[in-house]
Motif scaffolding. Structure first.
Motif, PDB file in Angstrom:
ATOM      1  N   ILE A 138       4.830  31.346   5.985  1.00 14.20           N
ATOM      2  CA  ILE A 138       5.109  30.968   4.791  1.00 14.20           C
ATOM      3  C   ILE A 138       6.868  31.442   4.391  1.00 14.20           C
ATOM      4  CG2 ILE A 138       5.120  32.239   2.208  1.00 14.20           C
ATOM      5  CD1 ILE A 138       2.031  32.650   2.977  1.00 14.20           C
ATOM      6  N   ALA A 139       7.234  32.428   4.985  1.00 14.65           N
ATOM      7  CA  ALA A 139       8.451  32.716   5.160  1.00 14.65           C
ATOM      8  C   ALA A 139       9.559  31.648   5.686  1.00 14.65           C
ATOM      9  CB  ALA A 139       8.665  34.293   6.006  1.00 14.65           C
ATOM     10  N   ALA A 140       8.980  31.039   6.684  1.00 11.72           N
ATOM     11  CA  ALA A 140       9.566  29.904   7.418  1.00 11.72           C
ATOM     12  C   ALA A 140       9.799  28.660   6.403  1.00 11.72           C
ATOM     13  CB  ALA A 140       9.019  29.653   8.682  1.00 11.72           C
ATOM     14  N   GLY A 141       8.616  28.377   6.082  1.00 10.49           N
ATOM     15  CA  GLY A 141       8.675  27.270   4.861  1.00 10.49           C
ATOM     16  C   GLY A 141       9.456  27.673   3.821  1.00 10.49           C
ATOM     17  N   VAL A 142       9.646  28.523   3.114  1.00  7.85           N
ATOM     18  CA  VAL A 142      10.375  29.041   2.217  1.00  7.85           C
ATOM     19  C   VAL A 142      11.833  29.006   2.628  1.00  7.85           C
ATOM     20  CG1 VAL A 142      11.220  30.708   0.705  1.00  7.85           C
ATOM     21  CG2 VAL A 142       8.873  30.422   0.954  1.00  7.85           C
ATOM     22  N   ALA A 143      12.297  29.463   3.880  1.00  9.97           N
ATOM     23  CA  ALA A 143      13.434  29.314   4.270  1.00  9.97           C
ATOM     24  C   ALA A 143      14.144  28.022   4.622  1.00  9.97           C
ATOM     25  CB  ALA A 143      13.526  30.137   5.761  1.00  9.97           C
ATOM     26  N   ALA A 144      13.111  27.188   4.916  1.00 13.85           N
ATOM     27  CA  ALA A 144      13.443  25.709   4.980  1.00 13.85           C
ATOM     28  C   ALA A 144      13.337  24.977   3.745  1.00 13.85           C
ATOM     29  CB  ALA A 144      12.363  25.050   6.141  1.00 13.85           C
ATOM     30  N   GLY A 145      13.173  25.393   2.686  1.00 12.40           N
ATOM     31  CA  GLY A 145      12.987  24.695   1.289  1.00 12.40           C
ATOM     32  C   GLY A 145      11.993  23.612   1.190  1.00 12.40           C
ATOM     33  N   VAL A 146      10.836  23.978   2.021  1.00 15.13           N
ATOM     34  CA  VAL A 146       9.748  22.941   2.144  1.00 15.13           C
ATOM     35  C   VAL A 146       8.462  23.575   1.150  1.00 15.13           C
ATOM     36  CG1 VAL A 146       8.073  21.519   3.455  1.00 15.13           C
ATOM     37  CG2 VAL A 146      10.557  22.128   4.299  1.00 15.13           C
ATOM     38  N   PRO A 147       8.062  22.699   0.378  1.00  9.95           N
ATOM     39  CA  PRO A 147       6.882  23.246  -0.514  1.00  9.95           C
ATOM     40  C   PRO A 147       5.806  23.460   0.470  1.00  9.95           C
ATOM     41  CG  PRO A 147       7.933  21.246  -1.677  1.00  9.95           C
ATOM     42  CD  PRO A 147       8.652  21.525  -0.411  1.00  9.95           C
ATOM     43  N   THR A 148       4.984  24.548   0.288  1.00  8.63           N
ATOM     44  CA  THR A 148       4.097  25.022   1.241  1.00  8.63           C
ATOM     45  C   THR A 148       2.794  25.460   0.804  1.00  8.63           C
ATOM     46  OG1 THR A 148       5.881  26.101   2.512  1.00  8.63           O
ATOM     47  CG2 THR A 148       3.954  27.171   2.848  1.00  8.63           C
ATOM     48  N   PHE A 149       1.771  25.069   1.568  1.00 10.40           N
ATOM     49  CA  PHE A 149       0.475  25.374   1.097  1.00 10.40           C
ATOM     50  C   PHE A 149      -0.117  26.282   2.425  1.00 10.40           C
ATOM     51  CE2 PHE A 149      -4.062  24.640   2.020  1.00 10.40           C
ATOM     52  CZ  PHE A 149      -4.656  24.769   0.818  1.00 10.40           C
ATOM     53  N   CYS A 150      -0.763  27.375   2.066  1.00 10.99           N
ATOM     54  CA  CYS A 150      -1.310  28.366   3.054  1.00 10.99           C
ATOM     55  C   CYS A 150      -2.713  28.735   2.568  1.00 10.99           C
ATOM     56  CB  CYS A 150      -0.235  29.263   3.263  1.00 10.99           C
ATOM     57  SG  CYS A 150      -1.070  30.553   4.309  1.00 10.99           S
ATOM     58  N   GLU A 151      -3.572  28.538   3.704  1.00  8.59           N
ATOM     59  CA  GLU A 151      -4.840  29.073   3.612  1.00  8.59           C
ATOM     60  C   GLU A 151      -4.803  30.524   3.453  1.00  8.59           C
ATOM     61  OE1 GLU A 151      -8.003  28.214   3.405  1.00  8.59           O
ATOM     62  OE2 GLU A 151      -7.847  26.228   3.379  1.00  8.59           O
ATOM     63  N   LYS A 152      -5.908  30.878   2.585  1.00  9.93           N
ATOM     64  CA  LYS A 152      -6.012  32.522   2.280  1.00  9.93           C
ATOM     65  C   LYS A 152      -6.235  33.135   3.592  1.00  9.93           C
ATOM     66  CE  LYS A 152     -10.718  33.325   2.944  1.00  9.93           C
ATOM     67  NZ  LYS A 152     -11.024  34.165   3.912  1.00  9.93           N
ATOM     68  N   PRO A 153      -6.115  34.385   3.794  1.00  8.36           N
ATOM     69  CA  PRO A 153      -5.492  35.300   2.944  1.00  8.36           C
ATOM     70  C   PRO A 153      -3.871  34.944   3.163  1.00  8.36           C
ATOM     71  CG  PRO A 153      -6.086  36.601   4.597  1.00  8.36           C
ATOM     72  CD  PRO A 153      -6.476  35.432   4.746  1.00  8.36           C
ATOM     73  N   VAL A 154      -2.797  35.745   2.319  1.00  6.21           N
ATOM     74  CA  VAL A 154      -1.422  35.420   2.652  1.00  6.21           C
ATOM     75  C   VAL A 154      -1.053  36.392   3.960  1.00  6.21           C
ATOM     76  CG1 VAL A 154       0.782  36.181   1.697  1.00  6.21           C
ATOM     77  CG2 VAL A 154      -0.821  35.101   0.278  1.00  6.21           C
ATOM     78  N   ALA A 155      -1.659  37.481   3.864  1.00  8.13           N
ATOM     79  CA  ALA A 155      -1.461  38.328   5.098  1.00  8.13           C
ATOM     80  C   ALA A 155      -2.836  39.387   5.242  1.00  8.13           C
ATOM     81  CB  ALA A 155      -0.219  39.085   4.705  1.00  8.13           C
ATOM     82  N   LEU A 156      -2.562  39.975   6.218  1.00  4.81           N
ATOM     83  CA  LEU A 156      -3.644  40.902   6.688  1.00  4.81           C
ATOM     84  C   LEU A 156      -3.907  41.926   6.028  1.00  4.81           C
ATOM     85  CD1 LEU A 156      -3.777  40.626  10.667  1.00  4.81           C
ATOM     86  CD2 LEU A 156      -5.544  39.945   9.102  1.00  4.81           C
ATOM     87  N   ASP A 157      -2.884  42.749   5.204  1.00 10.71           N
ATOM     88  CA  ASP A 157      -2.672  43.808   4.565  1.00 10.71           C
ATOM     89  C   ASP A 157      -1.980  43.750   3.239  1.00 10.71           C
ATOM     90  OD1 ASP A 157       0.096  44.555   4.884  1.00 10.71           O
ATOM     91  OD2 ASP A 157      -0.647  45.123   7.035  1.00 10.71           O
ATOM     92  N   LEU A 158      -2.237  44.430   2.192  1.00  7.03           N
ATOM     93  CA  LEU A 158      -1.465  44.391   1.001  1.00  7.03           C
ATOM     94  C   LEU A 158      -0.018  44.741   1.121  1.00  7.03           C
ATOM     95  CD1 LEU A 158      -2.144  44.087  -2.069  1.00  7.03           C
ATOM     96  CD2 LEU A 158      -2.514  46.515  -2.332  1.00  7.03           C
ATOM     97  N   ALA A 159       0.425  45.505   2.005  1.00  5.18           N
ATOM     98  CA  ALA A 159       1.910  45.841   2.036  1.00  5.18           C
ATOM     99  C   ALA A 159       2.651  44.439   2.399  1.00  5.18           C
ATOM    100  CB  ALA A 159       2.350  46.866   2.830  1.00  5.18           C
ATOM    101  N   GLU A 160       2.195  43.742   3.268  1.00  3.66           N
ATOM    102  CA  GLU A 160       2.838  42.526   3.655  1.00  3.66           C
ATOM    103  C   GLU A 160       2.543  41.355   2.599  1.00  3.66           C
ATOM    104  OE1 GLU A 160       4.746  40.250   7.139  1.00  3.66           O
ATOM    105  OE2 GLU A 160       4.545  42.292   6.344  1.00  3.66           O
ATOM    106  N   THR A 161       1.408  41.302   2.097  1.00  2.00           N
ATOM    107  CA  THR A 161       1.172  40.475   0.998  1.00  2.00           C
ATOM    108  C   THR A 161       2.295  40.646  -0.026  1.00  2.00           C
ATOM    109  OG1 THR A 161      -1.000  40.500   1.390  1.00  2.00           O
ATOM    110  CG2 THR A 161      -0.317  39.661  -0.780  1.00  2.00           C
ATOM    111  N   GLU A 162       2.614  41.898  -0.611  1.00  2.00           N
ATOM    112  CA  GLU A 162       3.649  42.261  -1.432  1.00  2.00           C
ATOM    113  C   GLU A 162       5.044  41.683  -1.318  1.00  2.00           C
ATOM    114  OE1 GLU A 162       3.259  43.434  -4.397  1.00  2.00           O
ATOM    115  OE2 GLU A 162       1.532  44.547  -4.340  1.00  2.00           O
ATOM    116  N   ARG A 163       5.331  41.912   0.286  1.00  2.00           N
ATOM    117  CA  ARG A 163       6.632  41.463   0.797  1.00  2.00           C
ATOM    118  C   ARG A 163       6.728  40.031   0.783  1.00  2.00           C
ATOM    119  NH1 ARG A 163       8.740  39.099   4.911  1.00  2.00           N
ATOM    120  NH2 ARG A 163       6.759  38.682   6.113  1.00  2.00           N
ATOM    121  N   VAL A 164       5.602  39.256   1.014  1.00  2.00           N
ATOM    122  CA  VAL A 164       5.493  37.906   0.787  1.00  2.00           C
ATOM    123  C   VAL A 164       5.806  37.273  -0.945  1.00  2.00           C
ATOM    124  CG1 VAL A 164       4.247  35.510   1.120  1.00  2.00           C
ATOM    125  CG2 VAL A 164       4.299  37.472   2.888  1.00  2.00           C
ATOM    126  N   LEU A 165       5.130  38.050  -1.551  1.00  2.00           N
ATOM    127  CA  LEU A 165       5.093  37.931  -2.940  1.00  2.00           C
ATOM    128  C   LEU A 165       6.582  37.958  -3.466  1.00  2.00           C
ATOM    129  CD1 LEU A 165       4.035  37.312  -5.737  1.00  2.00           C
ATOM    130  CD2 LEU A 165       3.570  39.777  -5.984  1.00  2.00           C
TER     131      LEU A 165
END
Length: 328
Positions: A77-104
């Motif tokens: 997801i971070a790579a897609g955002v850095a490239a400026g490309v609209p991104t679709f990701c299957e759930k979940p965002v990450a394996l834990d809540l802390a990493e999910t918060e970082r992505v958010l």
């Protein structure tokens, strides 16, 4: 438009085939951690492949679809955002809540749309249930029942990185409860057991579970699920209100039979996999993503939505371990 997809396992190959058939998509390019596998799938589907993710993102994409292993989601997801490309990701965002918060935080600090894949939001039955709640057709809803019953368990190698039953399986229920009712979960009490293959318990997981959720308007929700439902893949939701009751997923293909003499409903062939059960929803979901890419639709399921469902799953896991009610 040109859509890139990373991860060509079962769901990834399914998504690639779906994307190829969408009118808005002109080209599909696939990549995988195993480049040889990407080449094989590309040849089977009649699409093209890229040797790795950097090459994929540098190939002039309009949209980026992530169907790789869960452990890779946050970085992709971070790579897609850095490239400026609209991104679709299957759930979940990450394996834990802390990493999910970082992505958010990363996504909300950018202008790149990121759509998280909770396909039930695009199922006609769940959409009709949401409309029934919104219009007041059911009166006030006092009880909801949901279940996610898989016909057979995943391969044992999947379990160590799945996040556990609540984060991997019933997280879909948690998301759709929020979507249909428009309410938030305020407390949970959950339990679970390992009654099938021992590998679930060996990794601290369960293969059958149940939870009682209380919503912020005092609606009570029971959520249940299993990895071992011999009758077939069975995903349903019941909503019981002061003026009426409805059910999602109750049709000729429901993996259930009546014990009442002479009752033949449901009489159809049960679904055996989630891809059978939700095939039209997956098409609608990826169609929606092409509209996000085109700028004609807002993101229908955000990282913030995914974070909310994950928090409920986390609370259920804590409740199961500590045998207590957990307040969100």
């Amino acid at each position: 438009m040109r859509i890139g997809l990373v991860g060509v396992g079962r769901i990834g190959a399914f998504h690639a085939a779906t994307l190829k058939g969408l009118p808005a998509v002109d080209q599909v390019v696939v990549a995988d951690a195993d480049p040889a596998r990407a080449e094989v799938v590309a040849k089977e589907l009649g699409v093209t492949s890229a040797p790795d993710v950097p090459a994929l993102l540098a190939s002039g994409l309009d949209g980026f679809v992530i169907a790789a292993a869960t452990s890779a989601h946050a970085d992709l997801i971070a790579a897609g955002v850095a490239a400026g490309v609209p991104t679709f990701c299957e759930k979940p965002v990450a394996l834990d809540l802390a990493e999910t918060e970082r992505v958010l935080e990363l996504v909300e600090a950018s202008t790149v749309p990121v759509h998280i894949g909770f396909q039930r939001r695009f199922d006609a039955g769940y959409q009709a249930a949401r409309a029934a709640v919104e219009t007041g057709e059911l009166g006030y809803v006092h009880h909801i029942r949901t279940n996610t019953n898989d016909a057979f368990p995943p391969h044992h190698e999947y379990i160590p990185n799945s996040g556990g039953f609540f984060r991997d399986c019933t997280v879909h229920d948690f998301d759709i409860i929020r979507y249909v009712t428009g309410r938030e979960v305020v407390s949970v009490y959950a339990t679970g057991a390992n009654r099938g293959e021992a590998f679930f318990g060996e990794h601290g997981d369960v293969d059958s579970a149940a939870a009682l959720l209380t919503l912020d308007d005092n609606t009570f929700v029971t959520v249940s699920g299993t990895r071992y439902n011999g009758a077939g893949h069975d995903v349903r939701m019941e909503l019981h209100g002061s003026l009426g009751s409805i059910a999602v997923g109750l049709d000729e293909h429901t993996a259930l039979r009546s014990a009442e003499p002479g009752v033949t409903f449901p009489g159809g062939q049960p679904h055996m996999t989630f891809m059978d059960r939700f095939q039209p929803a997956y098409v609608a979901e990826l169609t929606a993503f092409t509209e996000v890419v085109a700028g004609t639709r807002a993101v229908p399921c955000t990282v913030r939505d995914a974070r909310a469902a994950f928090r409920i799953a986390d609370a259920c896991e804590l409740s199961r371990h500590e045998n207590r009610i957990v307040t969100l």
